[in-house]
Design a protein around this motif. Structure first.
Motif, PDB file in Angstrom:
ATOM      1  N   UNK A   1     -41.134  56.113  10.337  1.00 58.12           N
ATOM      2  CA  UNK A   1     -40.579  57.358   9.825  1.00 58.12           C
ATOM      3  C   UNK A   1     -40.621  58.328  10.997  1.00 58.12           C
ATOM      4  N   UNK A   2     -39.457  58.811  11.386  1.00 54.52           N
ATOM      5  CA  UNK A   2     -39.378  59.712  12.540  1.00 54.52           C
ATOM      6  C   UNK A   2     -39.557  61.156  12.091  1.00 54.52           C
ATOM      7  N   UNK A   3     -39.971  62.010  13.017  1.00 56.21           N
ATOM      8  CA  UNK A   3     -40.262  63.405  12.669  1.00 56.21           C
ATOM      9  C   UNK A   3     -39.177  64.380  13.129  1.00 56.21           C
ATOM     10  N   UNK A   4     -38.027  63.836  13.537  1.00 57.08           N
ATOM     11  CA  UNK A   4     -36.915  64.699  13.932  1.00 57.08           C
ATOM     12  C   UNK A   4     -35.613  63.913  13.806  1.00 57.08           C
ATOM     13  N   UNK A   5     -34.515  64.614  13.890  1.00 55.09           N
ATOM     14  CA  UNK A   5     -33.193  63.986  13.880  1.00 55.09           C
ATOM     15  C   UNK A   5     -32.258  64.827  14.733  1.00 55.09           C
ATOM     16  N   UNK A   6     -31.153  64.247  15.105  1.00 56.47           N
ATOM     17  CA  UNK A   6     -30.169  64.946  15.925  1.00 56.47           C
ATOM     18  C   UNK A   6     -28.975  65.314  15.057  1.00 56.47           C
ATOM     19  N   UNK A   7     -28.608  66.578  15.120  1.00 55.36           N
ATOM     20  CA  UNK A   7     -27.453  67.062  14.365  1.00 55.36           C
ATOM     21  C   UNK A   7     -26.634  67.956  15.285  1.00 55.36           C
ATOM     22  N   UNK A   8     -25.358  67.639  15.440  1.00 57.08           N
ATOM     23  CA  UNK A   8     -24.456  68.391  16.316  1.00 57.08           C
ATOM     24  C   UNK A   8     -25.017  68.502  17.739  1.00 57.08           C
ATOM     25  N   UNK A   9     -25.614  67.407  18.216  1.00 54.37           N
ATOM     26  CA  UNK A   9     -26.148  67.362  19.569  1.00 54.37           C
ATOM     27  C   UNK A   9     -27.484  68.052  19.755  1.00 54.37           C
ATOM     28  N   UNK A  10     -28.041  68.599  18.684  1.00 50.72           N
ATOM     29  CA  UNK A  10     -29.302  69.329  18.764  1.00 50.72           C
ATOM     30  C   UNK A  10     -30.391  68.542  18.044  1.00 50.72           C
ATOM     31  N   UNK A  11     -31.552  68.388  18.696  1.00 46.13           N
ATOM     32  CA  UNK A  11     -32.691  67.718  18.070  1.00 46.13           C
ATOM     33  C   UNK A  11     -33.425  68.706  17.178  1.00 46.13           C
ATOM     34  N   UNK A  12     -33.569  68.335  15.903  1.00 45.33           N
ATOM     35  CA  UNK A  12     -34.221  69.214  14.938  1.00 45.33           C
ATOM     36  C   UNK A  12     -35.517  68.572  14.444  1.00 45.33           C
ATOM     37  N   UNK A  13     -36.656  69.208  14.694  1.00 38.45           N
ATOM     38  CA  UNK A  13     -37.917  68.678  14.148  1.00 38.45           C
ATOM     39  C   UNK A  13     -38.018  69.014  12.661  1.00 38.45           C
ATOM     40  N   UNK A  14     -38.473  68.050  11.888  1.00 35.72           N
ATOM     41  CA  UNK A  14     -38.633  68.258  10.449  1.00 35.72           C
ATOM     42  C   UNK A  14     -39.829  69.177  10.216  1.00 35.72           C
ATOM     43  N   UNK A  15     -39.668  70.146   9.315  1.00 35.73           N
ATOM     44  CA  UNK A  15     -40.743  71.077   8.993  1.00 35.73           C
ATOM     45  C   UNK A  15     -41.959  70.273   8.523  1.00 35.73           C
TER      46      UNK A  15
END
Length: 170
Positions: free
Chosen positions: A44-58
């Protein structure tokens, strides 16, 4: 003549035994996948990439997970925090790797101000024929909300966005 018949019988029986052994070892000339060894690891990863931006999950989001272990049994783990990685295990094909779960949270732990990033980013990391690969969800339940109220309103109308399943048969 009897000697020749005896030798042919021995050769025939030996051929049957050899063919039987090859089938049990996954070398039956069919699809070639039966009996193949695969190393599987769930994550289970703690971030994802959306529109070229890495977003850490709260960090207030956790997961109740179910996965298929090396013996083909379903194992449950609750209140898992990302990043999470299960130790790798080896299986023989055919095998169906599966991780599914629910995103859980305590409303009182949600940030009162600022952006809330929710997500479930499960991954099946595996090695097959010496090649390392990763499988992720194409439609992972992820999202970014500008406020706690916006997030709660969205989840109230879309509770299915709190669940996920990732499955692959080798």
């Amino acid at each position: 003549m009897k000697k020749l018949l005896f030798i042919l019988t021995i050769v025939f029986v030996g051929g049957l035994i050899a063919a039987s052994c090859n089938r049990e070892n996954g070398e039956n000339g069919g699809s070639g996948t039966s009996g193949k060894k695969i190393t599987v690891q769930y994550q289970m990863k703690d971030s994802f990439t959306q529109n070229g931006q890495s977003l850490p999950i709260t960090p207030c989001f956790h997961y109740n997970l179910k996965y298929i272990d090396a013996m083909g049994k379903t194992v449950e783990v609750n209140n898992v925090s990302a990043p999470w990685t299960l130790p790798a295990f080896e299986v023989k094909a055919p095998f169906t790797a599966k991780i599914e779960g629910t995103i859980v949270y305590n409303e009182s732990e949600l940030p009162e101000t600022g952006v809330i990033v929710i997500g479930a980013v499960p991954n099946i990391h595996y090695t097959e024929n010496g090649v390392v690969k990763d499988l992720g969800l194409n439609n992972a339940p992820v999202g970014q909300f500008s406020s706690k109220e916006q997030f709660l309103s969205f989840i109230a109308t879309h509770p299915e966005r709190l669940t996920f399943t990732l499955e692959h048969t080798f």
